[in-house]
Design a protein around this motif. Structure first.
Motif, PDB file in Angstrom:
ATOM      1  N   TYR A 588       0.374  -1.543  13.680  1.00 54.98           N
ATOM      2  CA  TYR A 588      -0.236  -0.424  12.959  1.00 54.98           C
ATOM      3  C   TYR A 588       0.782   0.276  12.068  1.00 54.98           C
ATOM      4  CZ  TYR A 588      -3.474   3.394  12.068  1.00 54.98           C
ATOM      5  OH  TYR A 588      -4.313   4.284  11.452  1.00 54.98           O
ATOM      6  N   ALA A 589       2.051   0.279  12.467  1.00 56.28           N
ATOM      7  CA  ALA A 589       3.087   0.911  11.652  1.00 56.28           C
ATOM      8  C   ALA A 589       3.144   0.287  10.261  1.00 56.28           C
ATOM      9  CB  ALA A 589       4.445   0.783  12.339  1.00 56.28           C
ATOM     10  N   ASP A 590       3.012  -1.027  10.183  1.00 55.03           N
ATOM     11  CA  ASP A 590       3.061  -1.728   8.898  1.00 55.03           C
ATOM     12  C   ASP A 590       1.859  -1.359   8.029  1.00 55.03           C
ATOM     13  OD1 ASP A 590       4.424  -3.132  11.083  1.00 55.03           O
ATOM     14  OD2 ASP A 590       5.042  -4.551   9.552  1.00 55.03           O
ATOM     15  N   LEU A 591       0.706  -1.187   8.668  1.00 53.85           N
ATOM     16  CA  LEU A 591      -0.494  -0.788   7.933  1.00 53.85           C
ATOM     17  C   LEU A 591      -0.301   0.598   7.310  1.00 53.85           C
ATOM     18  CD1 LEU A 591      -3.401  -1.248   7.071  1.00 53.85           C
ATOM     19  CD2 LEU A 591      -4.148  -0.514   9.344  1.00 53.85           C
ATOM     20  N   ILE A 592       0.350   1.497   8.046  1.00 56.02           N
ATOM     21  CA  ILE A 592       0.661   2.829   7.517  1.00 56.02           C
ATOM     22  C   ILE A 592       1.543   2.707   6.274  1.00 56.02           C
ATOM     23  CG2 ILE A 592       2.014   4.913   7.991  1.00 56.02           C
ATOM     24  CD1 ILE A 592      -0.577   5.142   9.350  1.00 56.02           C
ATOM     25  N   VAL A 593       2.557   1.844   6.321  1.00 53.30           N
ATOM     26  CA  VAL A 593       3.460   1.655   5.183  1.00 53.30           C
ATOM     27  C   VAL A 593       2.702   1.088   3.987  1.00 53.30           C
ATOM     28  CG1 VAL A 593       5.461   0.339   4.369  1.00 53.30           C
ATOM     29  CG2 VAL A 593       5.540   1.463   6.598  1.00 53.30           C
ATOM     30  N   HIS A 594       1.811   0.126   4.216  1.00 53.30           N
ATOM     31  CA  HIS A 594       1.007  -0.429   3.118  1.00 53.30           C
ATOM     32  C   HIS A 594       0.177   0.667   2.449  1.00 53.30           C
ATOM     33  CE1 HIS A 594       1.026  -5.028   3.577  1.00 53.30           C
ATOM     34  NE2 HIS A 594       2.071  -4.561   4.229  1.00 53.30           N
ATOM     35  N   ARG A 595      -0.439   1.508   3.254  1.00 54.89           N
ATOM     36  CA  ARG A 595      -1.270   2.579   2.688  1.00 54.89           C
ATOM     37  C   ARG A 595      -0.420   3.571   1.878  1.00 54.89           C
ATOM     38  NH1 ARG A 595      -4.872   3.616   8.161  1.00 54.89           N
ATOM     39  NH2 ARG A 595      -6.388   1.933   7.791  1.00 54.89           N
ATOM     40  N   ALA A 596       0.778   3.850   2.357  1.00 62.01           N
ATOM     41  CA  ALA A 596       1.660   4.750   1.610  1.00 62.01           C
ATOM     42  C   ALA A 596       2.060   4.118   0.278  1.00 62.01           C
ATOM     43  CB  ALA A 596       2.902   5.073   2.439  1.00 62.01           C
ATOM     44  N   LEU A 597       2.269   2.799   0.254  1.00 61.17           N
ATOM     45  CA  LEU A 597       2.589   2.113  -0.996  1.00 61.17           C
ATOM     46  C   LEU A 597       1.409   2.135  -1.958  1.00 61.17           C
ATOM     47  CD1 LEU A 597       4.555  -0.924   0.471  1.00 61.17           C
ATOM     48  CD2 LEU A 597       5.502   0.832  -1.037  1.00 61.17           C
ATOM     49  N   VAL A 598       0.198   2.013  -1.433  1.00 65.06           N
ATOM     50  CA  VAL A 598      -1.001   2.099  -2.270  1.00 65.06           C
ATOM     51  C   VAL A 598      -1.034   3.453  -2.967  1.00 65.06           C
ATOM     52  CG1 VAL A 598      -3.530   2.247  -2.230  1.00 65.06           C
ATOM     53  CG2 VAL A 598      -2.363   0.420  -0.976  1.00 65.06           C
ATOM     54  N   ASP A 599      -0.754   4.510  -2.224  1.00 62.85           N
ATOM     55  CA  ASP A 599      -0.740   5.848  -2.821  1.00 62.85           C
ATOM     56  C   ASP A 599       0.426   6.005  -3.797  1.00 62.85           C
ATOM     57  OD1 ASP A 599      -2.976   6.579  -1.421  1.00 62.85           O
ATOM     58  OD2 ASP A 599      -1.907   7.669   0.145  1.00 62.85           O
ATOM     59  N   GLY A 600       1.623   5.601  -3.358  1.00 63.02           N
ATOM     60  CA  GLY A 600       2.817   5.814  -4.175  1.00 63.02           C
ATOM     61  C   GLY A 600       2.792   5.045  -5.479  1.00 63.02           C
ATOM     62  N   TYR A 601       2.254   3.824  -5.453  1.00 63.75           N
ATOM     63  CA  TYR A 601       2.223   2.989  -6.650  1.00 63.75           C
ATOM     64  C   TYR A 601       0.846   2.981  -7.327  1.00 63.75           C
ATOM     65  CZ  TYR A 601       6.875   0.979  -6.023  1.00 63.75           C
ATOM     66  OH  TYR A 601       8.233   0.797  -5.943  1.00 63.75           O
ATOM     67  N   ARG A 602      -0.077   3.806  -6.821  1.00 63.02           N
ATOM     68  CA  ARG A 602      -1.435   3.890  -7.384  1.00 63.02           C
ATOM     69  C   ARG A 602      -2.076   2.499  -7.472  1.00 63.02           C
ATOM     70  NH1 ARG A 602      -0.524   8.425 -12.200  1.00 63.02           N
ATOM     71  NH2 ARG A 602       0.269  10.055 -10.804  1.00 63.02           N
ATOM     72  N   LEU A 603      -2.214   1.873  -6.325  1.00 62.06           N
ATOM     73  CA  LEU A 603      -2.680   0.487  -6.254  1.00 62.06           C
ATOM     74  C   LEU A 603      -4.094   0.354  -5.718  1.00 62.06           C
ATOM     75  CD1 LEU A 603       0.578  -1.200  -4.854  1.00 62.06           C
ATOM     76  CD2 LEU A 603      -0.218  -1.094  -7.226  1.00 62.06           C
ATOM     77  N   GLU A 604      -4.901   1.406  -5.825  1.00 58.98           N
ATOM     78  CA  GLU A 604      -6.300   1.259  -5.414  1.00 58.98           C
ATOM     79  C   GLU A 604      -6.960   0.173  -6.267  1.00 58.98           C
ATOM     80  OE1 GLU A 604      -7.853   2.290  -2.971  1.00 58.98           O
ATOM     81  OE2 GLU A 604      -6.973   4.182  -2.259  1.00 58.98           O
ATOM     82  N   VAL A 605      -7.786  -0.666  -5.639  1.00 58.87           N
ATOM     83  CA  VAL A 605      -8.457  -1.755  -6.346  1.00 58.87           C
ATOM     84  C   VAL A 605      -9.950  -1.689  -6.062  1.00 58.87           C
ATOM     85  CG1 VAL A 605      -6.467  -3.299  -6.324  1.00 58.87           C
ATOM     86  CG2 VAL A 605      -8.054  -3.309  -4.394  1.00 58.87           C
ATOM     87  N   PRO A 606     -10.781  -2.314  -6.914  1.00 57.22           N
ATOM     88  CA  PRO A 606     -12.216  -2.348  -6.630  1.00 57.22           C
ATOM     89  C   PRO A 606     -12.477  -3.057  -5.315  1.00 57.22           C
ATOM     90  CG  PRO A 606     -11.755  -3.051  -8.883  1.00 57.22           C
ATOM     91  CD  PRO A 606     -10.438  -2.968  -8.185  1.00 57.22           C
ATOM     92  N   GLY A 607     -13.463  -2.588  -4.596  1.00 57.48           N
ATOM     93  CA  GLY A 607     -13.791  -3.231  -3.322  1.00 57.48           C
ATOM     94  C   GLY A 607     -14.567  -2.306  -2.427  1.00 57.48           C
ATOM     95  N   LYS A 608     -15.594  -1.665  -2.981  1.00 62.18           N
ATOM     96  CA  LYS A 608     -16.402  -0.736  -2.207  1.00 62.18           C
ATOM     97  C   LYS A 608     -17.543  -1.484  -1.531  1.00 62.18           C
ATOM     98  CE  LYS A 608     -15.391   3.264  -5.126  1.00 62.18           C
ATOM     99  NZ  LYS A 608     -15.972   4.341  -5.957  1.00 62.18           N
TER     100      LYS A 608
END
Length: 785
Positions: A588-608
């Protein structure tokens, strides 16, 4: 429901938390109101504030309506004695509702040693000490029913009467218990039972049948039940996983890396594949002799959205748990073995870490993207090593057979660009290895036991896993990506879930120094302690057969790594910033880091999708709660490690069960006043050699030297010593082994040496051991209540 607005004079959440943490006694609403001078309507607002803080997980309410920090222990609480190990009494909270497993507290008894017994309940004052807690008993409470995990066995009782017994799964348990009520369970079943009564009158009542732990590929059930590891996914979680698995995967917002020969190199028995690598010489003239590399990691954050059912279950589990017979995954198999597993020839969502590495092995720059990958191959460590070795052999001939391929084995049929890809990976790794050697991380080459099962679930072999260069290669690429993730988030001023390993404490270094002096090896406490200091120590024993014991002693001197948002570096890896990024399928720690990178690098992608949260980044709530999350997943990691280690011990005991009575080569791993522990060479598994079997002489226990010495100096038993022992018992239920000296008489020696209560030390600092009576802290396996 709308939260009430803070009233004038009402303290903030941070002020309340600080007051609770700093107060020595139990803190309730009355104490908080008095401290902040609240009256009338302010008290009503305080009540609402405390409810909100409880709902948000900031504080917990202990019995008696006293508050304490979430995930921590109340200042005063009820504890239950869980184990007695020599002089040490250990207790756990009688009630525990934290996210991780309950903490163990060392009970600081006054007066007569071992006045408390296993299962007894005490009211105690708790105190933080070092990285753990201790408990100071205030009074003994009326005993409540104790729950025990164990296996039902048939044997005789008093007068040879047939009886059913409960054999506990905990190797530290001292007794089998007579079963008064079996319920619907049968002999051989793993059960959860309630103990009632005290002393010889103790009875076990089965309250839950768990299953047959000795069925093929099921021995891990004991650890799962004993540690209460969640292993069944709820319907809501499974439904959300199915919904997520159907999300359309498109190049929109993703870097398309499908043309690159990216490969995954994993253990041959890997259950999931969450990392893959690629490298090529850098064409930039400014980086002559350097490389570009990509570490592609499964984009789990695309499928597991914050605050959803999947996310809550993943956080509750903390990590996947790996056993020889099964894996208890953090995520349902639809994800962990399906769309999140990087498989050759299939399009997969990935988080890509792009690295630029100079000719000295230094990572000079990095960037992160969401990507689309299609792996060329999934390769086992052994196959990658063999293929690379064969490709670089001067005697190789042209053609696919010369580069390690085998047309008869589908796992070795690769595209033509795989061998050049492996050669590039090795060439780039040579630079990373050079940089690793320069910083000199802690180099403890400790053996890893591997249990090999046959198709029927039986034990085919237990061996030490071979360390190959292909394993070190992947390890160094993963470390480089983990460092890059931490530094990238720091540069973005984003929250980071660090993997923290603090330097050894002075107390542990003093203990190590005293131990090394028994080898005539000096260890200066005044020097700056770095991993290189320990490496030089290891090198000094490289030609000594005592090297495994030295490395174990160094390992014991280290602190335990943990997760948290306050960076304290990683001592063992000699790194200033380190975060786990490379295994979000299983941590789960790695998942937290991935989410922080999504925010930091503005990496939201389509997929609703309907019923799925839209956001894939970290979010404000989790960003503020990283400390609490880190504490919980650190505890869950320790639970998993203990469960995995215990299960390996049970498999070793099962493997040795038909070898009782035989002589085995062993090595002493620990010495105590009541005997010494030994492990079977090449297999592992600790077993006790009771002091009662060592001879008729009086023995002295030397704590600093970790040895038992006979009175006249004829015999000495020391940590690291190799000797032949007779295997007397191998218990697959608990994983416990018991040995005796090959020439020990049946039933042991008559005047057996024991350490008595209140034993004094002689002038040399050794504990004097008396000759009369049975030691109070020894109960042999098979003892019945």
């Amino acid at each position: 429901m709308k939260k009430p607005k803070p009233q004038p004079g009402l303290p903030s959440r941070e002020q309340v938390m600080r007051f609770i943490a700093d107060s020595p006694g139990a803190i309730g609403k009355r104490e908080i109101a008095k401290h902040f001078g609240l009256h009338g309507a302010e008290k009503i607002a305080l009540k609402a504030l405390l409810k909100d803080m409880t709902d948000e997980g900031l504080v917990d309410m202990a019995p008696g309506r006293a508050f304490h920090k979430h995930g921590g222990l109340p200042r005063v609480t009820v504890l239950r004695v869980a184990a007695i190990e020599g002089d040490a009494v250990w207790a756990v909270p009688d009630r525990w509702e934290g996210a991780g497993p309950p903490p163990r507290l060392r009970v600081m008894e006054k007066g007569r040693r071992s006045a408390l017994g296993v299962g007894e309940r005490i009211l105690a004052r708790t105190e933080e000490r070092g990285n753990g807690h201790v408990a100071h008993p205030m009074k003994t409470l009326q005993s409540s029913a104790e729950l025990v995990i164990g296996v039902l066995v048939a044997d005789t009782g008093p007068g040879g009467k047939p009886m059913t017994w409960l054999r506990p799964a905990d190797k530290r348990a001292r007794f089998d218990f007579a079963v008064g009520d079996m319920g619907d369970a049968a002999i051989g079943d793993l059960v959860r039972a309630e103990l009632t009564g005290r002393g010889p009158a103790t009875k076990a009542k089965v309250i839950e049948r768990i299953g047959d732990p000795f069925a093929p590929k099921a021995l891990s059930m004991i650890a799962i039940a004993r540690h209460e590891i969640p292993h069944v996914f709820g319907a809501e979680t499974l439904a959300e996983a199915e919904t997520g698995a159907k999300l359309p995967l498109t190049p929109d917002g993703r870097e398309d890396l499908r043309d690159l020969p990216i490969v995954a190199i994993d253990p041959i028995d890997a259950r999931d594949h969450d990392d893959a690598v690629w490298a090529a010489p850098d064409e930039d003239a400014g980086n002559k002799g350097g490389f570009r590399a990509i570490v592609a990691i499964a984009d789990v954050s695309f499928y597991v959205r914050p605050d959803g059912a999947l996310d809550r279950e993943a956080r509750r589990r903390g990590n996947s748990v790996y056993f020889p017979d099964r894996v208890v995954p953090m995520l349902p198999e639809t994800l962990s073995a399906g769309v999140c597993s990087l498989k050759a020839g299939e399009d997969r969502a990935a988080m890509a870490c792009h690295l630029v590495i100079d000719r000295h092995g230094k990572v000079t720059s990095w960037r992160f993207t969401r990507a689309l990958v299609r792996l060329r191959a999934n390769i086992a460590y052994e196959h990658a090593q063999a293929a690379y070795d064969k490709s670089t052999s001067p005697r190789r001939k042209p053609g696919p057979q010369a580069v390690g391929q085998d047309a008869s084995d589908p796992s070795l049929r690769w595209d033509d660009d795989i061998i050049p890809a492996l050669q590039n990976l090795w060439a780039c790794w040579a630079l990373l290895a050079k940089a690793r050697a320069a910083r000199s991380p802690l180099d403890l080459d400790l053996p890893e036991r591997q249990v090999i099962l046959d198709e029927a679930g039986g034990i085919a072999e237990i061996r030490v896993r071979e360390r190959l260069d292909s394993m070190r290669l992947i390890e160094d690429y993963m470390i480089a990506a983990n460092v890059a993730a931490a530094k990238a988030l720091e540069a973005k001023k984003s929250p980071v879930m660090y993997r923290i390993h603090e330097p050894p404490s002075r107390e542990k270094l003093v203990s190590l120094k005293e131990y090394l002096e028994t080898f005539d090896q000096s260890f200066a406490l005044g020097q700056v302690i770095t991993p290189a200091v320990f490496n030089r120590l290891i090198d000094g024993f490289s030609e000594d057969d005592r090297l495994p014991e030295i490395m174990q002693a160094i390992l014991r001197s280290q602190t335990q790594a943990y997760y948290g948002p306050a960076n304290a570096g990683h001592f063992g890896l000699a790194l200033g910033s380190y975060a786990h990024f490379t295994s979000p399928i299983r941590r789960y720690a790695d998942l937290i880091v991935h989410r922080a990178l999504v925010d930091g690098y503005r990496l939201e992608v389509p997929g609703k999708a309907k019923d799925l949260p839209a956001r894939t980044g970290l979010g404000e709530a989790d960003a503020k709660g990283l400390s609490r999350i880190g504490e919980a997943i650190s505890a869950l990691e320790r639970r998993a490690m203990e469960a995995e280690r215990e299960t390996i011990d049970r498999y070793v005991a099962a493997y040795l069960a038909n070898k009782t009575g035989e002589i085995v080569a062993a090595r002493i791993t620990g010495v105590q006043p009541f005997g010494f522990f030994a492990t079977v060479d090449g297999l592992g598994g600790d077993g006790l050699v009771p002091v009662s079997t060592l001879g008729n002489e009086r023995f002295f226990y030397d704590e600093a030297a970790r040895s038992l010495d006979s009175e006249h100096g004829r015999v000495s038993y020391t940590v690291g010593q190799r000797l032949d022992l007779r295997l007397m018992e191998a218990n697959p239920v608990s994983g416990a082994l018991r040995f005796e000296l090959p020439d020990a008489p049946e039933g042991g020696f008559r005047n057996r040496p024991v350490r008595r209560d209140g034993a004094k030390k002689d002038k040399a600092g050794k504990h004097m051991v008396g000759k009369r009576g049975r030691p109070a802290n020894i109960k042999h396996k098979g003892k019945r209540r």
